[in-house]
Design an enzyme around this catalytic site. Structure first.
Site, short mmCIF file in Angstrom:
data_model
loop_
_atom_site.label_atom_id
_atom_site.label_comp_id
_atom_site.label_asym_id
_atom_site.label_seq_id
_atom_site.Cartn_x
_atom_site.Cartn_y
_atom_site.Cartn_z
N HIS A 33 6.34 -3.27 8.89
CA HIS A 33 7.20 -4.21 8.16
C HIS A 33 7.94 -3.49 7.03
CE1 HIS A 33 3.90 -7.16 9.44
NE2 HIS A 33 5.00 -7.71 9.93
N SER A 181 0.28 -3.32 13.83
CA SER A 181 0.39 -4.76 14.07
C SER A 181 -0.58 -5.45 13.14
CB SER A 181 0.02 -5.07 15.53
OG SER A 181 -0.32 -6.43 15.67
#
Ligand code: PAF
Length: 275
Positions: A33, A181
């Site tokens: 991210h 993840s």
């Protein structure tokens, strides 16, 4: 960094802020991210991130309830990555009334992830369109790890004529190859040690496709799936597809991608590799 929960306050904050790049997330942020945030920082005057765990894209029995909510830690990471505005609506802010209108991504939603997670892409497309309407960005960035999601959002943006440039950013991996993840956090230490095998299996399949030829594709896919299952995984799919539409390829001259989804214990992981 400003934190806004309501759509009205968000819009006021964003008035006159120049070119806006937007990174939607469900929080529990990792370096994948943050790479999106840092890329956004280089491309726009204002970077907006959102954190919203979208009930609509989780099926019955999936991990909506236990999905990690880590707003305070996420805020610090976003601030450090140079994000200007964090939009973190509540369910009431984003779905103040029963949602009767949905984005139906007809072709892509029955393939691969769509086939294994009915309703997932309808939930993703609907919330992303809502978030786009809240933020009204010029650019939006998504990770290539969710390959089919990225394709779907590109198609939605094109077909609904949204004036937004969609940018796909390469998957960020741990040193052992595991794609980052938020769901990796569910893995036990033993599962975490096994998890890089998914990426390793994709690499092996890519090498064998090159060495043994495109005509062996189906047999190689089956072997890859059997190899994972023999190590204790439950493979949903591991398949070679065309990059253009994720349909089975007809010739090896087409740009290809190998996509996989498999469960390790109770954790479902996905990964992909362009060929
Ligand atoms: O990729 C995700 O985190 C989610 O699917 C998204 C795009 C934020 C929509 O909820």
């Amino acid at each position: 960094m400003q934190l806004q929960h309501s759509i009205t306050a968000l819009r006021q904050t964003l008035t006159g802020r120049g070119r806006v790049a937007f990174v939607p997330t469900m929080g529990n942020l990792h370096d994948g991210h943050l790479t999106l945030m840092r890329t956004a920082r280089q491309l726009a005057d204002t970077v907006v991130a959102s954190i919203f765990v979208n009930r609509l894209q989780f099926g019955p029995g999936e991990d909506f309830e236990r999905y990690p909510r880590t707003l305070e830690a996420d805020r610090e990471k976003l601030h450090a990555a140079g994000v200007d505005v964090l939009f973190a609506p509540t369910e009431k802010d984003l779905y103040p009334e029963t949602q009767d209108f949905f984005v139906e991504p007809s072709c892509l939603q029955n393939l691969l992830e769509g086939e294994h997670r009915p309703g997932h892409f309808r939930g993703v497309a609907t919330v992303v369109l809502k978030l786009f309407n809240c933020v009204q960005p010029q650019l939006a960035l998504f990770g290539k790890k969710d390959y089919q999601q990225l394709m779907l959002i590109r198609a939605m943006t094109r077909q609904l004529n949204l004036p937004i440039e969609i940018i796909g950013v390469d998957t960020v991996r741990a040193a052992d190859g595991l794609a980052l993840s938020s769901r990796n956090g569910y893995l036990s230490p033993t599962e975490r040690a096994e998890a890089p095998q998914l990426a390793q299996t994709l690499q092996t399949l890519k090498q064998r496709l090159r060495a043994e030829g495109f005509t062996q594709r189906a047999a190689l896919e089956q072997e890859a799936s059997a190899t994972l299952d023999a190590r204790g995984w439950q493979t949903d799919y591991i398949t070679v597809r065309r990059q253009s539409d994720l349909q089975p390829p007809e010739a090896d001259t087409e740009a290809l991608v190998i996509l996989a989804a498999a469960r390790l214990g109770s954790t479902r992981l996905i990964d992909n590799l362009e060929v």
